[in-house]
Design a protein around this motif. Sequence first.
Motif, PDB file in Angstrom:
ATOM      1  N   LYS A   1      38.165  32.102  73.494  1.00 37.68           N
ATOM      2  CA  LYS A   1      36.893  32.143  74.223  1.00 37.68           C
ATOM      3  C   LYS A   1      37.075  31.827  75.704  1.00 37.68           C
ATOM      4  N   GLN A   2      38.239  31.280  76.057  1.00 36.78           N
ATOM      5  CA  GLN A   2      38.511  30.980  77.449  1.00 36.78           C
ATOM      6  C   GLN A   2      38.556  32.271  78.269  1.00 36.78           C
ATOM      7  N   LYS A   3      38.216  32.148  79.534  1.00 33.46           N
ATOM      8  CA  LYS A   3      38.213  33.315  80.415  1.00 33.46           C
ATOM      9  C   LYS A   3      39.620  33.844  80.642  1.00 33.46           C
ATOM     10  N   ASP A   4      40.585  32.913  80.809  1.00 30.88           N
ATOM     11  CA  ASP A   4      41.960  33.316  81.095  1.00 30.88           C
ATOM     12  C   ASP A   4      42.646  33.871  79.855  1.00 30.88           C
ATOM     13  N   ALA A   5      43.549  34.824  80.092  1.00 32.90           N
ATOM     14  CA  ALA A   5      44.367  35.356  79.010  1.00 32.90           C
ATOM     15  C   ALA A   5      45.349  34.290  78.547  1.00 32.90           C
ATOM     16  N   VAL A   6      45.650  34.277  77.253  1.00 27.96           N
ATOM     17  CA  VAL A   6      46.549  33.265  76.697  1.00 27.96           C
ATOM     18  C   VAL A   6      47.549  33.888  75.735  1.00 27.96           C
ATOM     19  N   TRP A   7      48.626  33.143  75.535  1.00 29.95           N
ATOM     20  CA  TRP A   7      49.634  33.464  74.521  1.00 29.95           C
ATOM     21  C   TRP A   7      49.716  32.256  73.603  1.00 29.95           C
ATOM     22  N   PHE A   8      49.513  32.494  72.305  1.00 31.31           N
ATOM     23  CA  PHE A   8      49.463  31.430  71.313  1.00 31.31           C
ATOM     24  C   PHE A   8      50.525  31.703  70.264  1.00 31.31           C
ATOM     25  N   ASN A   9      51.265  30.650  69.874  1.00 30.21           N
ATOM     26  CA  ASN A   9      52.403  30.810  68.986  1.00 30.21           C
ATOM     27  C   ASN A   9      52.314  29.840  67.817  1.00 30.21           C
ATOM     28  N   GLU A  10      52.411  30.356  66.561  1.00 31.10           N
ATOM     29  CA  GLU A  10      52.363  29.485  65.383  1.00 31.10           C
ATOM     30  C   GLU A  10      53.395  29.903  64.345  1.00 31.10           C
ATOM     31  N   PHE A  11      53.569  29.022  63.335  1.00 31.24           N
ATOM     32  CA  PHE A  11      54.619  29.183  62.336  1.00 31.24           C
ATOM     33  C   PHE A  11      54.089  28.856  60.941  1.00 31.24           C
ATOM     34  N   THR A  12      54.815  29.352  59.937  1.00 32.12           N
ATOM     35  CA  THR A  12      54.710  28.838  58.582  1.00 32.12           C
ATOM     36  C   THR A  12      56.047  29.102  57.901  1.00 32.12           C
ATOM     37  N   HIS A  13      56.152  28.792  56.617  1.00 28.20           N
ATOM     38  CA  HIS A  13      57.389  29.050  55.877  1.00 28.20           C
ATOM     39  C   HIS A  13      57.164  30.219  54.911  1.00 28.20           C
ATOM     40  N   GLY A  14      56.906  29.923  53.636  1.00 25.74           N
ATOM     41  CA  GLY A  14      56.679  30.999  52.682  1.00 25.74           C
ATOM     42  C   GLY A  14      55.267  31.544  52.738  1.00 25.74           C
ATOM     43  N   THR A  15      55.100  32.771  52.196  1.00 25.13           N
ATOM     44  CA  THR A  15      53.770  33.391  52.091  1.00 25.13           C
ATOM     45  C   THR A  15      53.549  33.924  50.675  1.00 25.13           C
ATOM     46  N   GLY A  16      54.197  33.316  49.695  1.00 23.86           N
ATOM     47  CA  GLY A  16      54.023  33.720  48.307  1.00 23.86           C
ATOM     48  C   GLY A  16      52.915  32.936  47.625  1.00 23.86           C
ATOM     49  N   ASN A  17      52.794  33.116  46.335  1.00 28.73           N
ATOM     50  CA  ASN A  17      51.708  32.470  45.587  1.00 28.73           C
ATOM     51  C   ASN A  17      51.871  30.955  45.474  1.00 28.73           C
ATOM     52  N   THR A  18      53.113  30.474  45.588  1.00 26.27           N
ATOM     53  CA  THR A  18      53.375  29.033  45.544  1.00 26.27           C
ATOM     54  C   THR A  18      53.486  28.489  46.962  1.00 26.27           C
ATOM     55  N   ASN A  19      52.931  27.298  47.180  1.00 27.97           N
ATOM     56  CA  ASN A  19      53.069  26.643  48.483  1.00 27.97           C
ATOM     57  C   ASN A  19      54.480  26.053  48.556  1.00 27.97           C
ATOM     58  N   LEU A  20      55.426  26.882  48.979  1.00 24.87           N
ATOM     59  CA  LEU A  20      56.832  26.524  48.979  1.00 24.87           C
ATOM     60  C   LEU A  20      57.098  25.263  49.792  1.00 24.87           C
ATOM     61  N   TRP A  21      57.672  24.238  49.127  1.00 29.97           N
ATOM     62  CA  TRP A  21      58.003  22.944  49.725  1.00 29.97           C
ATOM     63  C   TRP A  21      56.780  22.262  50.353  1.00 29.97           C
ATOM     64  N   ASN A  22      55.571  22.742  50.001  1.00 29.34           N
ATOM     65  CA  ASN A  22      54.332  22.232  50.616  1.00 29.34           C
ATOM     66  C   ASN A  22      54.346  22.363  52.138  1.00 29.34           C
ATOM     67  N   LEU A  23      55.057  23.389  52.608  1.00 33.23           N
ATOM     68  CA  LEU A  23      55.156  23.681  54.042  1.00 33.23           C
ATOM     69  C   LEU A  23      54.833  25.139  54.331  1.00 33.23           C
ATOM     70  N   SER A  24      54.066  25.743  53.439  1.00 37.13           N
ATOM     71  CA  SER A  24      53.856  27.181  53.504  1.00 37.13           C
ATOM     72  C   SER A  24      52.373  27.541  53.454  1.00 37.13           C
ATOM     73  N   THR A  25      52.122  28.842  53.522  1.00 38.33           N
ATOM     74  CA  THR A  25      50.769  29.366  53.374  1.00 38.33           C
ATOM     75  C   THR A  25      50.733  30.224  52.118  1.00 38.33           C
ATOM     76  N   ARG A  26      50.028  29.767  51.096  1.00 36.68           N
ATOM     77  CA  ARG A  26      49.944  30.557  49.867  1.00 36.68           C
ATOM     78  C   ARG A  26      49.398  31.943  50.168  1.00 36.68           C
ATOM     79  N   PHE A  27      49.849  32.931  49.388  1.00 40.63           N
ATOM     80  CA  PHE A  27      49.483  34.312  49.702  1.00 40.63           C
ATOM     81  C   PHE A  27      47.975  34.544  49.800  1.00 40.63           C
ATOM     82  N   PRO A  28      47.152  34.036  48.885  1.00 39.44           N
ATOM     83  CA  PRO A  28      45.707  34.266  49.056  1.00 39.44           C
ATOM     84  C   PRO A  28      45.187  33.747  50.405  1.00 39.44           C
ATOM     85  N   ASP A  29      45.692  32.580  50.835  1.00 38.56           N
ATOM     86  CA  ASP A  29      45.289  32.038  52.128  1.00 38.56           C
ATOM     87  C   ASP A  29      45.823  32.893  53.279  1.00 38.56           C
ATOM     88  N   PHE A  30      47.089  33.310  53.170  1.00 38.57           N
ATOM     89  CA  PHE A  30      47.702  34.117  54.216  1.00 38.57           C
ATOM     90  C   PHE A  30      46.962  35.445  54.377  1.00 38.57           C
TER      91      PHE A  30
END
Length: 400
Positions: A268-297
């Motif tokens: 929503k800011q006026k200025d253009a931005v670059w935003f960077n994020e991460f996750t681990h797995g994207t499967g049905n299991t929340n791998l190592w509890n550090l991932s995004t489950r597929f339905p959420d992803f």
Amino acid sequence: MKTFTFIIILFFGIHSFAFAENQSLENPPKTITFKIKLKSAGKVKITPSVLKFNKHFAYSFTLDDGYRSAYLTAFPLLNGGKISASNKNGWKIDQGGDGKTSKGLFYTDGFGNKIPFKLALAINGASLNNLPNRGHLSWEEVREMYNAGWDILNHSFHHATKHGTNYLTEVTDNTKSIKENLNFTMSHFVVPGGEGDEKYYLEYEKEALQNGQFSVASYYGKGPVYKVNDKVDLDKLISARTFVQSSKDTTSFKTMDNYLKKIDSIVKQKDAVWFNEFTHGTGNTNLWNLSTRFPDFKYYMKKLANKYGANGNDSVWMAPWQEVYEYIWLRDRIKVDFVQKDKEVTVTIQLPEIPKNFRNKSISLSVDTDSKFDTESKALDFTIKNDGNKNHKLIVIDLK
């Protein structure tokens, strides 16, 4: 005669060395030119676009560790294709998805052409294999995603972090393994997480930046949101890393909605931005509890696409870390000049020496004019596109 022979050899030896040295500059400094033909007379202003395709924000998303769910679920969801059904690997972890077919998620290039959302993979060369029921990607799977425009980032060779780690060889052996197996050289590093000596990540940062990596994503640093309207200091960049992860709640998408609200507040800011994020797995299991489950992803990415992609306001440039970095680096180093005579504008762009490991060499120009226009060039070292007959606001140049 011996003296004469020596002189001849010395001359051609020096000449050959100079030629070889010049050839090593794969993208030496040079100037390119083209013409803009206006349909009606009127003043024109031409400037480098803040982001590629005149987008308002760039969003880079990286999958750490090279888990196979990247190929089974994330890649077909974004690029289009059959998403894997439930797929339990040797760890008894489900890295599959819902088994449905995706048409892909897209933004446009400003000319009506759809471009699939692309992510980056931070991989460890020692983990890639073709074993049955494997948890990590194979070389061929990585190659396919790379050829589809996904970026491959250096994440150390063994994902080593504990006491006694040789940080130098972890960086360089991974670079070597990807070069040998996939024939390209990685240029950006992601510090692996895990147990280690206090501030071990500083050792990774140092070795990565001293051994061919242009930037590092680490525990602490700049960003992860960058204002990019003005020149961005990318020299030996160390960027803070933040994660998108599923919560224990599997009954709603409340956690994903909170991440989406954060995106909304940023863009929503006026200025253009670059935003960077991460996750681990994207499967049905929340791998190592550090991932995004597929339905959420899937929910998260489709919401982004429907609001900011081709089906929404088309303001997002959904591109991986290296692609955005290289665009901003080049944008900040070119010099654009133009001379207008009535309805003809001659544009001259001075290019810097571009590092040979750059994968993307593209320039977007913002055109401020009320007139429709076309572009004219006989050059063989770049291609050029424009929207002169529609919005007359954009020119895109791809260097060869």
